[in-house]
Design a protein around this motif. Sequence first.
Motif, short mmCIF file in Angstrom:
data_model
loop_
_atom_site.label_atom_id
_atom_site.label_comp_id
_atom_site.label_asym_id
_atom_site.label_seq_id
_atom_site.Cartn_x
_atom_site.Cartn_y
_atom_site.Cartn_z
N THR A 37 13.21 13.16 6.13
CA THR A 37 13.75 12.04 6.89
C THR A 37 12.63 11.28 7.59
O THR A 37 12.59 10.04 7.57
CB THR A 37 14.79 12.52 7.92
OG1 THR A 37 15.86 13.16 7.22
CG2 THR A 37 15.34 11.37 8.74
N LEU A 38 11.69 12.01 8.18
CA LEU A 38 10.56 11.36 8.85
C LEU A 38 9.71 10.56 7.86
O LEU A 38 9.21 9.48 8.19
CB LEU A 38 9.70 12.39 9.59
CG LEU A 38 10.38 13.05 10.80
CD1 LEU A 38 9.48 14.15 11.36
CD2 LEU A 38 10.73 12.03 11.86
N MET A 39 9.57 11.07 6.63
CA MET A 39 8.83 10.32 5.61
C MET A 39 9.56 9.02 5.24
O MET A 39 8.93 7.98 5.07
CB MET A 39 8.59 11.19 4.38
CG MET A 39 7.52 12.24 4.59
SD MET A 39 7.11 13.13 3.09
CE MET A 39 8.16 14.56 3.26
N LEU A 40 10.88 9.08 5.13
CA LEU A 40 11.65 7.86 4.85
C LEU A 40 11.53 6.85 6.00
O LEU A 40 11.39 5.65 5.78
CB LEU A 40 13.12 8.19 4.62
CG LEU A 40 13.50 8.71 3.25
CD1 LEU A 40 14.95 9.17 3.23
CD2 LEU A 40 13.27 7.65 2.18
N LEU A 41 11.59 7.35 7.22
CA LEU A 41 11.44 6.47 8.38
C LEU A 41 10.05 5.83 8.39
O LEU A 41 9.91 4.64 8.70
CB LEU A 41 11.67 7.25 9.68
CG LEU A 41 13.01 7.95 9.86
CD1 LEU A 41 13.10 8.60 11.23
CD2 LEU A 41 14.17 7.02 9.62
N ALA A 42 9.04 6.61 8.02
CA ALA A 42 7.68 6.06 7.96
C ALA A 42 7.57 4.98 6.89
O ALA A 42 6.91 3.97 7.09
CB ALA A 42 6.68 7.18 7.70
N CYS A 43 8.23 5.19 5.75
CA CYS A 43 8.19 4.19 4.68
C CYS A 43 8.79 2.87 5.14
O CYS A 43 8.20 1.80 4.95
CB CYS A 43 8.93 4.69 3.44
SG CYS A 43 8.08 6.02 2.58
#
Length: 145
Positions: free
Chosen positions: A121-127
């Motif tokens: 989820t944090l990776m998606l938010l970063a994207c």
Amino acid sequence: MRRILVFLLAVLLAASAGSVIQSLVNLQAIAALAGSIATADQLSTLWFDLRHFMPVLAAIFLPIMLLSLIAARLLLNRTPLIKAPTVFAITALATWLALSVINQLAPMPTLIALNRTLAGTLMLLACSGLGAVFYHYFSRSRSVA
């Protein structure tokens, strides 16, 4: 017209990065279960996901980024916040909220496999946040001096 093009590029950047990360995480999980995966199969999977999953992710990110960039602009016009971190944070927060709503409405455990873990989820938010920062940086007027 330039801002629209930059916005669409920002959405495509965010969705492409999210798609590639999802593919890599899935390939890593498969490799942990079944052993190594041939490079040709990994590249084929990445290409397949870019063609089929990235448009879905772009359709999710587009309204999120549009609304969050508008909200960030309104907030930045009224407060002396640092621009890029504010744009990133507002877009990441909007993405988290949208993914939470989507996960409540989707018939599956989660619509996006990467969103099943906190790290994913944090990776998606970063994207999405990085896509918004891309838009913020490249949509500004630049005068030639």
